[in-house]
Design a protein around this motif. Sequence first.
Motif, short mmCIF file in Angstrom:
data_model
loop_
_atom_site.label_atom_id
_atom_site.label_comp_id
_atom_site.label_asym_id
_atom_site.label_seq_id
_atom_site.Cartn_x
_atom_site.Cartn_y
_atom_site.Cartn_z
N ILE A 44 0.85 -1.19 0.00
CA ILE A 44 0.00 0.00 0.00
C ILE A 44 0.89 1.24 0.00
N PRO A 45 0.85 2.03 -1.06
CA PRO A 45 1.60 3.29 -1.03
C PRO A 45 0.82 4.33 -0.24
N TYR A 46 1.49 4.99 0.67
CA TYR A 46 0.87 6.04 1.48
C TYR A 46 1.53 7.34 1.04
N LYS A 47 1.04 7.87 -0.06
CA LYS A 47 1.70 8.99 -0.73
C LYS A 47 1.76 10.25 0.12
N ASP A 48 0.74 10.49 0.95
CA ASP A 48 0.74 11.69 1.79
C ASP A 48 1.93 11.74 2.75
N ARG A 49 2.44 10.57 3.12
CA ARG A 49 3.57 10.51 4.05
C ARG A 49 4.84 9.98 3.38
N ASN A 50 4.80 9.78 2.06
CA ASN A 50 5.92 9.24 1.30
C ASN A 50 6.40 7.90 1.87
N LEU A 51 5.43 7.04 2.23
CA LEU A 51 5.70 5.71 2.78
C LEU A 51 5.09 4.65 1.89
N SER A 52 5.61 3.46 2.01
CA SER A 52 4.95 2.27 1.49
C SER A 52 4.91 1.26 2.62
N ILE A 53 3.80 0.58 2.73
CA ILE A 53 3.63 -0.44 3.76
C ILE A 53 3.34 -1.74 3.03
N MET A 54 4.10 -2.79 3.38
CA MET A 54 3.94 -4.07 2.72
C MET A 54 3.70 -5.17 3.74
N ALA A 55 2.87 -6.13 3.37
CA ALA A 55 2.67 -7.35 4.15
C ALA A 55 3.06 -8.51 3.24
N ILE A 56 3.99 -9.32 3.69
CA ILE A 56 4.50 -10.44 2.91
C ILE A 56 4.18 -11.73 3.66
N ILE A 57 3.49 -12.66 3.00
CA ILE A 57 3.23 -13.98 3.58
C ILE A 57 4.36 -14.89 3.11
N VAL A 58 5.02 -15.57 4.06
CA VAL A 58 6.16 -16.42 3.72
C VAL A 58 5.94 -17.84 4.24
N ASP A 59 6.56 -18.80 3.56
CA ASP A 59 6.55 -20.20 3.96
C ASP A 59 7.94 -20.74 3.68
N GLY A 60 8.76 -20.82 4.72
CA GLY A 60 10.14 -21.26 4.55
C GLY A 60 10.74 -21.63 5.89
N THR A 61 12.00 -22.00 5.85
CA THR A 61 12.69 -22.33 7.10
C THR A 61 13.01 -21.04 7.85
N THR A 62 13.27 -21.17 9.13
CA THR A 62 13.64 -19.99 9.91
C THR A 62 14.93 -19.37 9.38
N ASP A 63 15.82 -20.20 8.86
CA ASP A 63 17.06 -19.66 8.28
C ASP A 63 16.78 -18.82 7.04
N GLU A 64 15.91 -19.32 6.16
CA GLU A 64 15.56 -18.57 4.94
C GLU A 64 14.86 -17.26 5.28
N ILE A 65 13.89 -17.35 6.18
CA ILE A 65 13.12 -16.16 6.55
C ILE A 65 14.02 -15.16 7.27
N GLY A 66 14.86 -15.65 8.15
CA GLY A 66 15.79 -14.78 8.87
C GLY A 66 16.78 -14.09 7.95
N ALA A 67 17.27 -14.82 6.95
CA ALA A 67 18.20 -14.23 5.99
C ALA A 67 17.50 -13.11 5.20
N MET A 68 16.27 -13.37 4.79
CA MET A 68 15.53 -12.37 4.02
C MET A 68 15.24 -11.13 4.88
N THR A 69 14.74 -11.32 6.08
CA THR A 69 14.42 -10.17 6.93
C THR A 69 15.68 -9.42 7.35
#
Length: 93
Positions: A44-69
Motif C-alpha cells: 500500500i503506497p501512502y503517498k501523503d507521508r511518502n511511505l509504502s507499507i507491505m505485508a508479505i506472507i512467507v513459507d520457509g525455514t527460519t534460516d531462509e526467513i531470517g536471511a531475508m528479513t
Amino acid sequence: MTETISKKRLGVIAIVIKDRNESYTAVNDILHLYGKIVVGRMGIPYKDRNLSIMAIIVDGTTDEIGAMTGKLGRVRDVEVKSMLTDKDDQGDD
C-alpha cells in the motif's frame, strides 16, 4: 552423525519503507531473490507521508526467513517486523 532437518514455518513480514523513492527498488530486489518462500504480498503506497507499507506472507525455514528479513532490515529507511507461527505443519494430514 546427526542430521538436522529444517522445518518450514508460515509467517507474515511487515515492511515499512520510509522513503519510497530511495528504498523501494532495493526491497523489491530482495523479495525477488527470496521469491521461492513468498506466498503472497500486498503493498500500500501512502503517498501523503511518502511511505509504502507491505505485508508479505512467507513459507520457509527460519534460516531462509531470517536471511531475508536481515537483508531487508539493512536497507536504508526500511523497518521490518516478522511473526512466524509455532506450528510446523506442512500440510501432511
